[in-house]
Motif scaffolding. Structure first.
Motif, PDB file in Angstrom:
ATOM      1  N   CYS A 255       0.810  -1.217   0.000  1.00  0.00           N
ATOM      2  CA  CYS A 255       0.000   0.000   0.000  1.00  0.00           C
ATOM      3  C   CYS A 255       0.840   1.262   0.000  1.00  0.00           C
ATOM      4  N   LEU A 256       0.133   2.366  -0.238  1.00  0.00           N
ATOM      5  CA  LEU A 256       0.772   3.675  -0.359  1.00  0.00           C
ATOM      6  C   LEU A 256      -0.176   4.696   0.277  1.00  0.00           C
ATOM      7  N   ALA A 257       0.395   5.664   0.980  1.00  0.00           N
ATOM      8  CA  ALA A 257      -0.432   6.745   1.543  1.00  0.00           C
ATOM      9  C   ALA A 257       0.188   8.079   1.154  1.00  0.00           C
ATOM     10  N   PHE A 258      -0.678   9.000   0.744  1.00  0.00           N
ATOM     11  CA  PHE A 258      -0.213  10.325   0.306  1.00  0.00           C
ATOM     12  C   PHE A 258      -1.253  11.362   0.696  1.00  0.00           C
ATOM     13  N   ARG A 259      -0.804  12.623   0.774  1.00  0.00           N
ATOM     14  CA  ARG A 259      -1.698  13.690   1.197  1.00  0.00           C
ATOM     15  C   ARG A 259      -2.719  14.025   0.106  1.00  0.00           C
TER      16      ARG A 259
END
Ligand code: AMP
Length: 111
Positions: free
Chosen positions: A23-27
């Motif tokens: 997974c990836l998290a970004f603003r």
């Protein structure tokens, strides 16, 4: 191809706050709270409606990653998680994502 897949593939920029193999998290580009991050699976699943039993481990991983990101971002006062699904749910990007919002008191119920 969705815009989120392009972010995963680094074809367009994003302010990435967390990444692992799944997974990836970004603003969020249009934040609705002082902290507003989107957590997405790297696997291109369109929405909750597209998940299958084969995705059970991935779903568990995503949920278990939420508090890790909240800690990383200093959301020690709590936070809101939202998964919009389909047109009536307000979904606009058809790559599954968990909104993680915090940094202020959030009203309930949402509109
Ligand atoms: P939803 O309405 O639940 O599908 O949420 C989609 C979210 O993606 C919205 O909050 C948008 O502001 C956000 N968004 C759209 N494009 C980008 C982008 N390129 N980078 C970061 N967030 C984005």
């Amino acid at each position: 191809m969705t815009i989120f897949l392009k972010i995963i593939q680094r074809e367009i920029p994003a302010d990435i706050v967390y990444e692992d193999s799944h997974c990836l998290a970004f603003r969020d580009v249009n934040p609705q709270a002082p902290v507003h991050v989107l957590l997405i699976p790297k696997k291109p699943v369109a929405s909750l409606d597209e998940l299958t039993e084969d995705d059970a481990e991935l779903c568990g991983h995503l949920l278990l990653t939420v508090p890790k990101i909240a800690t990383l971002l200093g959301l020690d006062g709590g936070y809101r998680t939202v998964v919009n699904t389909g047109p009536h749910g307000g979904q606009t990007v058809f790559h599954l994502h968990i909104h993680i919002m915090g940094g202020r008191n959030l009203a309930w119920p949402p509109g």
